[in-house]
Design a protein around this motif. Sequence first.
Motif, PDB file in Angstrom:
ATOM      1  N   GLN A   1      53.838  30.400  43.810  1.00  0.00           N
ATOM      2  CA  GLN A   1      54.338  31.721  43.411  1.00  0.00           C
ATOM      3  C   GLN A   1      53.258  32.797  43.449  1.00  0.00           C
ATOM      4  O   GLN A   1      53.568  33.985  43.394  1.00  0.00           O
ATOM      5  N   GLY A   2      51.997  32.399  43.497  1.00  0.00           N
ATOM      6  CA  GLY A   2      50.918  33.376  43.426  1.00  0.00           C
ATOM      7  C   GLY A   2      50.692  33.837  41.995  1.00  0.00           C
ATOM      8  O   GLY A   2      50.984  33.120  41.033  1.00  0.00           O
ATOM      9  N   ALA A   3      50.182  35.051  41.848  1.00  0.00           N
ATOM     10  CA  ALA A   3      49.895  35.584  40.516  1.00  0.00           C
ATOM     11  C   ALA A   3      51.192  35.863  39.772  1.00  0.00           C
ATOM     12  O   ALA A   3      52.079  36.557  40.273  1.00  0.00           O
ATOM     13  N   VAL A   4      51.308  35.315  38.567  1.00  0.00           N
ATOM     14  CA  VAL A   4      52.529  35.501  37.766  1.00  0.00           C
ATOM     15  C   VAL A   4      52.264  36.301  36.489  1.00  0.00           C
ATOM     16  O   VAL A   4      53.201  36.583  35.739  1.00  0.00           O
ATOM     17  N   GLY A   5      51.020  36.650  36.245  1.00  0.00           N
ATOM     18  CA  GLY A   5      50.709  37.439  35.063  1.00  0.00           C
ATOM     19  C   GLY A   5      49.218  37.580  34.878  1.00  0.00           C
ATOM     20  O   GLY A   5      48.425  36.863  35.496  1.00  0.00           O
ATOM     21  N   HIS A   6      48.829  38.528  34.034  1.00  0.00           N
ATOM     22  CA  HIS A   6      47.409  38.707  33.730  1.00  0.00           C
ATOM     23  C   HIS A   6      47.249  39.178  32.292  1.00  0.00           C
ATOM     24  O   HIS A   6      48.190  39.691  31.675  1.00  0.00           O
ATOM     25  N   TYR A   7      46.065  38.978  31.775  1.00  0.00           N
ATOM     26  CA  TYR A   7      45.716  39.393  30.420  1.00  0.00           C
ATOM     27  C   TYR A   7      44.369  40.098  30.484  1.00  0.00           C
ATOM     28  O   TYR A   7      43.389  39.540  30.988  1.00  0.00           O
ATOM     29  N   ARG A   8      44.342  41.321  29.985  1.00  0.00           N
ATOM     30  CA  ARG A   8      43.098  42.100  29.939  1.00  0.00           C
ATOM     31  C   ARG A   8      42.472  41.968  28.559  1.00  0.00           C
ATOM     32  O   ARG A   8      43.115  42.249  27.550  1.00  0.00           O
TER      33      ARG A   8
ATOM     34  N   PRO B   1      53.753  45.854  24.176  1.00  0.00           N
ATOM     35  CA  PRO B   1      54.448  44.569  24.012  1.00  0.00           C
ATOM     36  C   PRO B   1      54.384  43.666  25.242  1.00  0.00           C
ATOM     37  O   PRO B   1      54.373  42.434  25.105  1.00  0.00           O
ATOM     38  N   ASP B   2      54.357  44.251  26.459  1.00  0.00           N
ATOM     39  CA  ASP B   2      54.364  43.418  27.659  1.00  0.00           C
ATOM     40  C   ASP B   2      52.975  43.219  28.252  1.00  0.00           C
ATOM     41  O   ASP B   2      52.823  42.626  29.309  1.00  0.00           O
ATOM     42  N   SER B   3      51.937  43.737  27.611  1.00  0.00           N
ATOM     43  CA  SER B   3      50.562  43.398  27.993  1.00  0.00           C
ATOM     44  C   SER B   3      49.892  42.915  26.724  1.00  0.00           C
ATOM     45  O   SER B   3      50.289  41.912  26.179  1.00  0.00           O
ATOM     46  N   GLY B   4      48.916  43.607  26.191  1.00  0.00           N
ATOM     47  CA  GLY B   4      48.378  43.220  24.897  1.00  0.00           C
ATOM     48  C   GLY B   4      48.338  41.719  24.692  1.00  0.00           C
ATOM     49  O   GLY B   4      47.954  40.959  25.574  1.00  0.00           O
ATOM     50  N   PHE B   5      48.767  41.275  23.529  1.00  0.00           N
ATOM     51  CA  PHE B   5      48.777  39.849  23.189  1.00  0.00           C
ATOM     52  C   PHE B   5      50.122  39.243  23.591  1.00  0.00           C
ATOM     53  O   PHE B   5      50.919  38.835  22.745  1.00  0.00           O
ATOM     54  N   ALA B   6      50.343  39.176  24.884  1.00  0.00           N
ATOM     55  CA  ALA B   6      51.617  38.691  25.416  1.00  0.00           C
ATOM     56  C   ALA B   6      51.392  37.406  26.204  1.00  0.00           C
ATOM     57  O   ALA B   6      50.610  37.386  27.162  1.00  0.00           O
ATOM     58  N   PRO B   7      52.063  36.295  25.831  1.00  0.00           N
ATOM     59  CA  PRO B   7      51.935  35.056  26.614  1.00  0.00           C
ATOM     60  C   PRO B   7      52.475  35.243  28.027  1.00  0.00           C
ATOM     61  O   PRO B   7      53.262  36.152  28.310  1.00  0.00           O
ATOM     62  N   ILE B   8      52.042  34.347  28.912  1.00  0.00           N
ATOM     63  CA  ILE B   8      52.440  34.381  30.316  1.00  0.00           C
ATOM     64  C   ILE B   8      53.266  33.143  30.617  1.00  0.00           C
ATOM     65  O   ILE B   8      52.813  32.012  30.412  1.00  0.00           O
TER      66      ILE B   8
END
Length: 298
Positions: free
Chosen positions: A109-116, A139-146
């Motif tokens: 699938q390639g990249a499915v998410g990222h966390y900064r 809500p959709d970045s920050g401390f959001a699980p992938i």
Amino acid sequence: MPRTLKVGLVQQAAWPDKARSLAETECGLHELAAQGAELILLQELHATHYFCQYEDPALFDLAEPLDGPTSQRLAALAAKLNIVLVGSLFERRAAGLYHNTAVVYDRQQGAVGHYRKMHIPDDPGFYEKFYFTPGDATPDSGFAPIDTSVGRLGVLVCWDQWYPEAARLMALAGAELLLYPTAIGWCLEDDPEEQQRQKEAWTLVQRAHGVANGLPVVVANRIGHEPDHSEVTSGIDFWGGSFICGPQGEMLALAGQETETLVVDLDMDRGEATRRIWPYLRDRRIDAYGDLIRRYRD
């Protein structure tokens, strides 16, 4: 039948030469994939040296976009090895806007998410505020699980590992395990007793996040001596000590201070079982925690 997940990590040295660093990474990934690892964690900034020991505007040239060459190589490896891979990038988001970013690649699938990275340190030898902007607190970045094919990953980065709030928010959003890519070591000016206290505190606090949230924890750290090219300090000896622990903080695998890979069969049902006997989320007094959003209770 228990639901098991074979989890691995790569502990390695890294260099200013991205090709050399990524070649080392690739060797570890092949080794773990050959052992059946389905989820693999890489350490923080594994493609370069830890350049934050000093401030140099020229080092922003190391940064890449989310879909840059390093990301493309990691995505290709995840697809080739049929793994879920958590990698690390020095991300160029825009001119003058850079992040310390973990990216998750899910098989084909390639990249499915990222966390900064949200918490950015600024200490002698760790001048990260010069280089990195904190992640956006939305809500959709920050401390959001992938979400991935192997489960919902609570990915945090290095300095985040000292904050119980970060781990708790990931757990409250349904993370099934916590993953910490990190870069930490000793300043050579500290005496051996202080060095040992620091390392034990680092291990203890992350195991405690697992206990407090009923989640397994996977931590990948780097190794090797890296000089401070400003010559203000003697550099950093990165202590390794990568580990995988279960939801009661039980140590399942622990690395030393050399190049090493770890792999563990995690029982993914143990978190549910643990929370049934230690129901921390049930007993939280959310009506009494309002002051947690204050900097300090004067």
